[in-house]
Design an enzyme around this catalytic site. Structure first.
Site, PDB file in Angstrom:
ATOM      1  N   ASP A 197       0.820  -1.209   0.000  1.00 24.86           N
ATOM      2  CA  ASP A 197       0.000   0.000   0.000  1.00 24.86           C
ATOM      3  C   ASP A 197       0.860   1.267   0.000  1.00 24.86           C
ATOM      4  OD1 ASP A 197      -2.794   1.021   0.464  1.00 24.86           O
ATOM      5  OD2 ASP A 197      -1.855   1.894   2.232  1.00 24.86           O
ATOM      6  N   GLU A 238       2.047  -0.320  -4.747  1.00 21.26           N
ATOM      7  CA  GLU A 238       1.256   0.843  -5.149  1.00 21.26           C
ATOM      8  C   GLU A 238       2.199   2.018  -4.967  1.00 21.26           C
ATOM      9  OE1 GLU A 238      -3.068   2.786  -4.108  1.00 21.26           O
ATOM     10  OE2 GLU A 238      -1.706   2.311  -2.484  1.00 21.26           O
ATOM     11  N   ASP A 310     -10.513   1.275  -4.891  1.00 22.62           N
ATOM     12  CA  ASP A 310     -10.285   2.712  -4.731  1.00 22.62           C
ATOM     13  C   ASP A 310     -10.900   3.547  -5.841  1.00 22.62           C
ATOM     14  OD1 ASP A 310      -8.903   2.598  -2.358  1.00 22.62           O
ATOM     15  OD2 ASP A 310      -6.954   2.358  -3.327  1.00 22.62           O
TER      16      ASP A 310
HETATM   17  C1  BGC Z   1      -5.518   2.064  -0.407  1.00 25.35           C
HETATM   18  C2  BGC Z   1      -6.699   2.849   0.027  1.00 25.35           C
HETATM   19  C3  BGC Z   1      -6.365   3.484   1.351  1.00 25.35           C
HETATM   20  C4  BGC Z   1      -5.047   4.260   1.304  1.00 25.35           C
HETATM   21  C5  BGC Z   1      -4.507   4.518   2.653  1.00 25.35           C
HETATM   22  C6  BGC Z   1      -4.553   3.191  -0.641  1.00 25.35           C
HETATM   23  O1  BGC Z   1      -3.925   3.329  -1.695  1.00 25.35           O
HETATM   24  O2  BGC Z   1      -5.709   1.284  -1.543  1.00 25.35           O
HETATM   25  O3  BGC Z   1      -7.872   2.102   0.064  1.00 25.35           O
HETATM   26  O4  BGC Z   1      -7.385   4.363   1.723  1.00 25.35           O
HETATM   27  O5  BGC Z   1      -4.061   3.573   0.597  1.00 25.35           O
HETATM   28  O6  BGC Z   1      -4.028   3.338   3.213  1.00 25.35           O
END
Ligand code: BGC
Length: 530
Positions: A197, A238, A310
């Site tokens: 994440d 990500e 998301d």
């Molecule tokens: C997750 C989200 C989350 C955020 C904070 C993101 O990229 O996919 O769902 O709200 O990170 O953790």
């Protein structure tokens, strides 16, 4: 030694938002036992891996992305025994389990933070970022200042996301040790991978005003994921994905991550998160082609996706989710999932889920859209604000999975689900889809079966045809033995000619003629070439 990632091309990942997949204990919230009961369904689609959004202990201010214990399961989802059973059952069926690794922030209820906020002398204080006054004007992703006052120490702490999600200070070596141990805990249990994440946020540079991609990012990633025993663990980050950063993170000599998501094609059709703008599928195609070429040239893995938890549904924004819903959903699947890379299917995408329309704020839960509402209340007329939220809320894709057409859609035995069902669940649900002559899930099964049978669709090269023709996407995937042509016509019916002819393998229409000829709006076809 050059590391080969070629086995990753066999993966087909199914992403589960655990709250909304299947409830087994009638509390209105999906859970691990619910997932166990649907493993055969997931397998039937042709998926062989599951990415589980966070299931760890959490106060749930961001539905689990605020973790209060990385080594325990939230009671909402079950117990560690349930998790162990899920892992064993999935493995028995040949399905890998990929966990969410949320390391930029913890919950403010995490023991580290509870200790840290109690006094400046506490050994955990240095696990987070503190300042006597807000160091800058950074805004939280969910609205408001990114700095929150903490009375006990008279300081402010940084939270890039919700107030309940304090950012962890990765410059502290103890923090890095903690995260290495957490990764090892799950690897020792037998999990197969991690989706990381907002990973680019773990290194910041306050002097330069950089909230992400700070100077130590790659060093930190390597420190955690570059360890030899993680060689066979699949990782997907990500993170910001410029061509340079993808090379820096996933280059074969880097010992960092196996892959990162690339989201730029998902920004087409909207300005910011809440405002639609005119668009064409051709714009998406151009971006996809650019990344196919780049990842092919550098031998990097590419993630094939259009949806996740998301974003509102891609189908609703980019195509026709009404009378051409079947054609659109299957066309998008063919255009994207037959490219070179790893398909990530998000729960519900395989039945053509579409955005909802609610006219009351109480039907929303997403901390991000509620923050947006609060920031704009009084500035934008109420009705327009609601329209924007309906368009952009993450709740669109987070509504409970509709397994059938009954009142509670086979999701729960509770009276109410945790979040109201999608407004079109009576029409869009798995059972109706499977009964329909135009079944999207059947097309998905056929598509992934074909991908599984044909090596060229997994490891073969990508080459675009008809590059200058608008309103369609035509490409060839090939290796020494096989050559496969994919033709996806977009919004308008048109004639496509000058294509090589071949044997029809898959189509979302009852295509009579060969590859050349008239294509209806969102018609697609796949051919085997000589
Ligand atoms: C997750 C989200 C989350 C955020 C904070 C993101 O990229 O996919 O769902 O709200 O990170 O953790």
């Amino acid at each position: 030694m050059k590391k080969s990632f070629s086995d990753c091309y066999d993966l087909v990942v199914y992403q589960i938002y655990p709250r909304s997949f299947k409830d087994s204990n009638a509390d209105g919230v999906g859970d691990l036992c619910g997932i166990i009961s649907k493993l055969d369904y997931i397998k039937s689609l042709g998926a062989n891996a599951i990415w589980l959004c966070p299931i760890f202990k959490s106060p749930q201010c961001d539905n689990g992305y605020d973790i209060s214990d990385y080594r325990d399961i939230d009671p909402l989802y079950g117990t560690m025994d349930d998790f162990d059973r899920l892992l064993a059952a999935a493995h028995e069926k040949g399905i890998k389990i990929i966990m969410d690794f949320v390391a930029n922030h913890t919950s403010s209820e995490h023991e580290w933070f509870r200790e840290a906020r109690s006094s400046k002398e506490n050994p955990y204080h240095g696990y987070y970022y503190w300042a006597d006054r807000p160091l800058n004007d950074w805004r939280s992703e969910f609205g408001g200042s990114a700095w929150e006052y903490n009375e006990a120490t008279g300081e402010y702490y940084l939270h890039s996301f919700a107030v309940g999600q304090p950012d962890v200070n990765w410059t502290n070596p103890k923090v890095r040790e903690e995260y290495k141990a957490i990764v090892d805990f799950w690897v020792n249990k037998g999990v197969d991978g991690f989706r990381c994440d907002v990973l680019d946020h773990i290194s910041k540079d306050f002097k330069k005003g950089l909230r992400r991609n700070g100077p130590h990012l790659h060093e930190y990633i390597r420190e955690v994921f570059g360890r030899d025993h993680l060689e066979n663990i699949y990782t997907v980050g990500e993170a910001e994905t410029t061509t340079e950063s993808i090379l820096a993170t996933c280059g074969q000599d880097r010992k960092e991550l196996k892959s990162v998501f690339q989201f730029s094609h998902l920004a087409v059709g909207r300005r910011g998160k809440y405002t639609p703008v005119p668009h064409r599928m051709d714009e998406v195609k151009k971006i996809l082609v650019r990344w196919q070429r780049f990842t092919q040239k550098h031998d990097l893995l590419y993630i094939l996706l259009t949806d996740n938890h998301d974003r509102p549904w891609f189908l609703s924004r980019m195509a026709n989710d009404r009378e051409l819903r079947y054609e659109s959903a299957t066309n998008i699947a063919a255009a994207v999932f037959l490219l070179k890379g790893i398909p990530f299917v998000y729960e519900g995408q395989e039945i053509g889920c579409a955005n909802s329309h609610y006219s009351d704020l109480a039907s929303f839960n997403d901390v991000e859209c509620l923050g947006y509402y609060k920031e704009n209340e009084g500035k934008i007329p109420e009705s327009e604000l609601l329209e924007r939220i309906n368009f952009g809320s993450r709740d669109n894709s987070r509504r409970p999975f509709a397994w059938d057409e009954t009142e509670s859609h086979g999701f729960t035995e509770a009276k109410e689900p945790w979040l109201p069902y999608a407004t079109r669940s009576k029409e869009i649900n798995l059972s109706s889809d499977e009964k329909s002559e135009k079944s999207i899930s059947r097309f998905y099964r056929a598509l992934f079966a074909l991908r599984g049978e044909r090596e060229a669709l997994r490891r073969g090269s990508f080459r675009q045809l008809k590059r200058f023709k608008r309103n369609c996407f035509v490409y060839v995937r090939e290796n020494e033995k096989e050559k496969i042509l994919v033709v996806c016509n977009f919004e308008k019916a048109q004639k496509i000619s000058g294509l090589p002819e071949g044997k029809l393998l898959l189509s979302n229409a009852r295509r009579q003629s060969g590859a050349n000829g008239e294509y209806a709006a969102f018609e697609c076809a796949v051919y085997e070439l000589e």
